[in-house]
Design an enzyme around this catalytic site. Structure first.
Site, PDB file in Angstrom:
ATOM      1  N   ALA A  30      14.103  -3.329 -12.311  1.00 36.79           N
ATOM      2  CA  ALA A  30      13.171  -2.827 -13.284  1.00 36.79           C
ATOM      3  C   ALA A  30      12.938  -0.893 -12.967  1.00 36.79           C
ATOM      4  O   ALA A  30      12.742  -0.366 -13.447  1.00 36.79           O
ATOM      5  CB  ALA A  30      11.984  -3.708 -13.975  1.00 36.79           C
ATOM      6  N   GLY A  31      12.735  -1.048 -11.496  1.00 32.34           N
ATOM      7  CA  GLY A  31      12.544   0.564 -10.489  1.00 32.34           C
ATOM      8  C   GLY A  31      13.766   1.006 -10.864  1.00 32.34           C
ATOM      9  O   GLY A  31      14.885   0.360 -11.170  1.00 32.34           O
ATOM     10  N   GLY A  32      13.143   1.714  -9.504  1.00 31.40           N
ATOM     11  CA  GLY A  32      14.062   2.932  -9.832  1.00 31.40           C
ATOM     12  C   GLY A  32      15.158   2.712  -8.371  1.00 31.40           C
ATOM     13  O   GLY A  32      15.852   3.309  -7.838  1.00 31.40           O
ATOM     14  N   TYR A  33      14.861   1.386  -7.952  1.00 29.26           N
ATOM     15  CA  TYR A  33      15.525   1.521  -6.290  1.00 29.26           C
ATOM     16  C   TYR A  33      17.176   1.031  -6.605  1.00 29.26           C
ATOM     17  O   TYR A  33      17.077   0.554  -5.792  1.00 29.26           O
ATOM     18  CB  TYR A  33      14.103   0.748  -5.949  1.00 29.26           C
ATOM     19  N   HIS A  75       0.392  10.784   5.562  1.00 30.14           N
ATOM     20  CA  HIS A  75       1.971  10.781   4.987  1.00 30.14           C
ATOM     21  C   HIS A  75       2.086  11.902   3.365  1.00 30.14           C
ATOM     22  O   HIS A  75       2.713  12.947   3.498  1.00 30.14           O
ATOM     23  CB  HIS A  75       2.162   9.151   4.316  1.00 30.14           C
ATOM     24  N   GLU A  76       0.675  11.368   3.093  1.00 32.59           N
ATOM     25  CA  GLU A  76       1.423  12.545   1.353  1.00 32.59           C
ATOM     26  C   GLU A  76       0.889  14.006   1.658  1.00 32.59           C
ATOM     27  O   GLU A  76       1.402  14.586   1.625  1.00 32.59           O
ATOM     28  CB  GLU A  76      -0.349  12.344   0.549  1.00 32.59           C
ATOM     29  N   GLU A 125      11.372  10.926   1.797  1.00 32.50           N
ATOM     30  CA  GLU A 125      10.669  10.522   2.483  1.00 32.50           C
ATOM     31  C   GLU A 125      10.453  10.816   4.160  1.00 32.50           C
ATOM     32  O   GLU A 125       9.602  10.291   5.044  1.00 32.50           O
ATOM     33  CB  GLU A 125      10.587   9.020   2.653  1.00 32.50           C
ATOM     34  N   ILE A 178      14.666  -3.644  -7.547  1.00 31.46           N
ATOM     35  CA  ILE A 178      15.858  -2.383  -8.051  1.00 31.46           C
ATOM     36  C   ILE A 178      15.969  -3.368  -9.504  1.00 31.46           C
ATOM     37  O   ILE A 178      17.314  -2.956 -10.367  1.00 31.46           O
ATOM     38  CB  ILE A 178      16.612  -3.874  -6.715  1.00 31.46           C
TER      39      ILE A 178
HETATM   40 ZN   LIG Z   1       5.934   8.654   0.260  1.00 28.64          ZN
END
Ligand SMILES: [Zn+2]
Length: 692
Positions: free
Chosen positions: A613-616, A478-479, A508, A611
């Site tokens: 508190a995060g960036g989503y 993935h990375e 992604e 959603i």
């Molecule tokens: Zn990723």
């Protein structure tokens, strides 16, 4: 300290990691801050609407930031120390101030608008055009077009939203901490694995300060908490159904009442986001969020989801019936409820795929996994990856390795650092890719990209190599997908090169694309051989491993779709003043989407930090969206059949020249079309995960 002796003052080649210490950062970074403010002032004074006037002066500054501030951020993650943290905290506020000054500069914004409407704009590359467009949009979203009165209210909203998000997270943490259930009766631990008993007994000791007075984890007591590391194994293994219900209820109603109640904050956050979006001229927050994403509109997302939902429904029904039958045959006489799902699906998994991580690990020694992955990159993209032969590349730790990447003409095109093993005392957990130096052309000279690939694998012990579990292998691929996008970029402007400037919901694609290859036959043949005997992974084990990746995939898909749809709905059409509470809306959507009926007291939203508190916010859908893209991209290779090596190389080259090369220089939908010859379709994901 004089600047000359400061290793951070060198802005060419690789960072001098062997010489840099915490003391070097303050003077070097402050100097860069000053320089930035000076340049900003000069540009603002005479902001001509041309590319050269507005962007050229910042080119050098960008590089300065990479060689100072970004190295500080990097070292803070991989070689943390009190000194580094202190200097970071000291410099952070000023960095935020400067970037705000830059993004909210009115003279620059006005000049950018003029440039956007000028004939020069039409002549610029799509990369430059997109950089201009994005900077304008981002300035507008920060409220630059508002009148003074509105701006005041706007800034109040931002401030209050930050506070509310932070309070929301703290409430979840505190509510999680506040809950515990002590179990004292041996019979209630029926089905628990030893690891769960150890974990919960030591949690009990810690909480009651029992120290070493009671060392026997088999005798208890055991303390159940709502930490993921305890909650998940407990729900998977606890035979006692009443206890399962009790803990499930606690988990899904976390932070929904009492001292750490988030329900008020949910309403407030939704209302403020809505007001903010409307001030900026958007219908609602979903529209605002989607305006800078690949999907472009919530309707486009819902349309994709409807297709997935419809196709997955029969599979989910079948999965559910299978599980019901299996549970009934195992003596379970009730109807399956949400608090039964993890327990029974874990039993069925054990029956279907009876292999353990320990069985797999000897087949995945890290050096072999890396070689196979590099080989795959040669097969697909025609590049060669070689460990650097130069004897002394400065790094931040002796385990870190440095690699060079060559194209098909043996020309060196990029580099990366690989930091493979965990070091709990100084390195943060998880895995990630980060840019060390982005590609760009400055003053006619090419700067080659350098990236970091950071993992947290088990270090080698004695003469034994590091043996990876399959999750770690998957994470590495993935990375490395992100890294390939960082390294194989051909864009000349740093702001749109590599992973920069790519829409959030398309980022992604390359990483999840690479994950697909972990179970591809040729890759597995090269990657998975026993580290002692060299024997290949037994065929039966390979089949099980492959199948287990899609275990109950329809159920999982329905759950993910529920979260994503609820997020888009609450930030979109939802009316905060209507009669439906956010919880009602969530349960209604869950019941419309899933085979399994939602728990009637479900308050999961109160701990949905992604959603709230995060960036989503209005962005949770990105997970599925990118999965559809990456599955469809992978399908282009599957369609060829693995026999045709030339066709594989041609398709690989096209993937490299589009998805991996173009970064943020074109709209991701266009880039995808350049690769696939059409828009993304959900068919590949449905075939790969559900066999449809
Ligand atoms: Zn990723």
């Amino acid at each position: 300290m004089s600047t000359n002796n400061n290793p951070l003052s060198r802005r060419i080649g690789l960072p001098l990691f062997d010489e840099i210490t915490a003391e070097h950062f303050e003077p070097a970074v402050l100097e860069v801050f000053e320089k930035t403010k000076d340049i900003l002032k000069q540009v603002e004074k005479d902001a001509q609407p041309t590319w050269d006037a507005l962007f050229k002066p910042f080119e050098e500054i960008d590089l300065d930031f990479e060689y100072t501030w970004q190295i500080l951020g990097h070292l803070k993650s991989v070689k943390n120390s009190d000194k580094l943290r202190k200097v970071y905290d000291l410099l952070m506020p000023e960095c935020t101030r400067i970037s705000l000054q830059l993004s909210q500069s009115v003279p620059i914004y006005k000049a950018l608008k003029k440039l956007q409407a000028s004939p020069e704009y039409e002549r610029l590359t799509s990369s430059k055009q997109r950089i201009i467009d994005k900077q304008i949009l981002s300035a507008e979203k920060s409220g630059i077009g508002l009148n003074d009165a509105d701006r005041k209210r706007f800034n109040e909203i931002i401030k209050r939203l930050n506070e509310a998000s932070s309070k929301f997270t703290n409430n979840v943490l505190d509510a999680t901490k506040a809950y515990s259930l002590t179990i004292t009766e041996q019979e209630e631990t029926d089905g628990w694995p030893e690891s769960l008993k150890r974990l919960t007994h030591s949690a009990w000791q810690k909480k009651t300060n029992q120290g070493s007075t009671n060392q026997d984890f088999n005798k208890g007591p055991w303390l159940i908490t709502l930490d993921q590391s305890c909650y998940i194994p407990f729900m998977q293994h606890c035979k006692n159904r009443n206890r399962r219900f009790e803990v499930y209820h606690a988990y899904t109603t976390r932070a929904s009442e009492g001292e750490f109640d988030n329900s008020g904050l949910i309403r407030e956050i939704l209302a403020l986001r809505h007001e903010k979006a409307q001030m900026l001229g958007y219908k609602n927050h979903a529209e605002l969020s989607l305006s800078s994403k690949m999907a472009q509109s919530a309707d486009n997302v819902f349309e994709m989801f409807a297709k997935l939902e419809k196709a997955a429904a029969p599979s989910a029904q079948k999965e559910h019936e299978e599980l019901e039958t299996f549970a009934a045959e195992s003596g379970f006489k009730e109807k399956l409820m949400p608090w039964d799902m993890m327990y029974w699906s874990e039993r069925l998994r054990e029956k279907l795929y009876s292999f353990t991580e320990e069985q797999l690990k000897p087949y995945f020694p890290m050096p072999q996994v890396l070689d196979a992955m590099f080989n795959l990159c040669t097969r697909l993209f025609g590049i060669t990856i070689k460990s650097s032969e130069y004897p002394k590349i400065p790094t931040w730790h002796e385990d870190v390795r440095f690699y060079n990447v060559f194209d098909e003409n043996d020309e060196m095109i990029a580099h990366f650092f690989l930091d493979p093993y965990s070091r709990p005392s100084e390195k943060r957990g998880g895995a990630w890719m980060n840019t060390c130096r982005n590609r760009r052309i400055t003053d006619g000279k090419l700067v080659r990209p350098v990236v970091y690939v950071i993992c947290n694998g088990t270090p080698p012990i004695g003469s034994e190599p590091s043996l990876m579990n399959f999750y770690e292998v998957n994470t590495l691929y993935h990375e490395f997908g992100h890294a390939l996008q960082g390294m194989l970029t051909t864009v000349d402007e740093a702001d749109a090169a590599g992973v920069s400037g790519i829409e959030w919901d398309a980022v992604e694609l390359a990483s999840q694309f690479m994950e697909n290859w972990c179970t591809e036959q040729t890759t597995v043949e090269q990657m998975a051989r026993h580290y002692k005997t060299g024997s290949p992974l037994p065929k039966e084990l390979y089949e099980k491993l492959k199948e287990s990746q899609n275990y109950r995939a329809a159920y999982q898909m329905q759950r993910q779709l529920t979260f994503a749809k609820a997020d888009l709905y609450l930030h979109g059409e939802y009316d905060i003043n209507g009669s439906e509470t956010p919880f009602d809306a969530f349960r209604r959507i869950a019941n419309e989407t899933c085979v399994l009926r939602a728990y009637e007291n479900d308050k999961f939203l109160c701990s949905f930090t992604h959603i709230f508190a995060g960036g989503y916010a209005a962005g949770y859908y990105s997970y599925k969206w990118a999965e559809v893209l990456s599955a469809d991209a992978y399908e282009a290779f599957i369609e060829l059949g693995s026999e045709d090596k030339d066709a594989m190389a041609r398709t690989g080259k096209r993937f490299r020249d589009t998805i991996l090369a173009l970064g943020g220089s074109k709209h991701p939908a266009e880039v995808f079309r350049m690769f696939r010859g059409r828009d993304a379709s959900v068919k590949a994901l449905l075939r790969q995960t559900l066999g449809l």
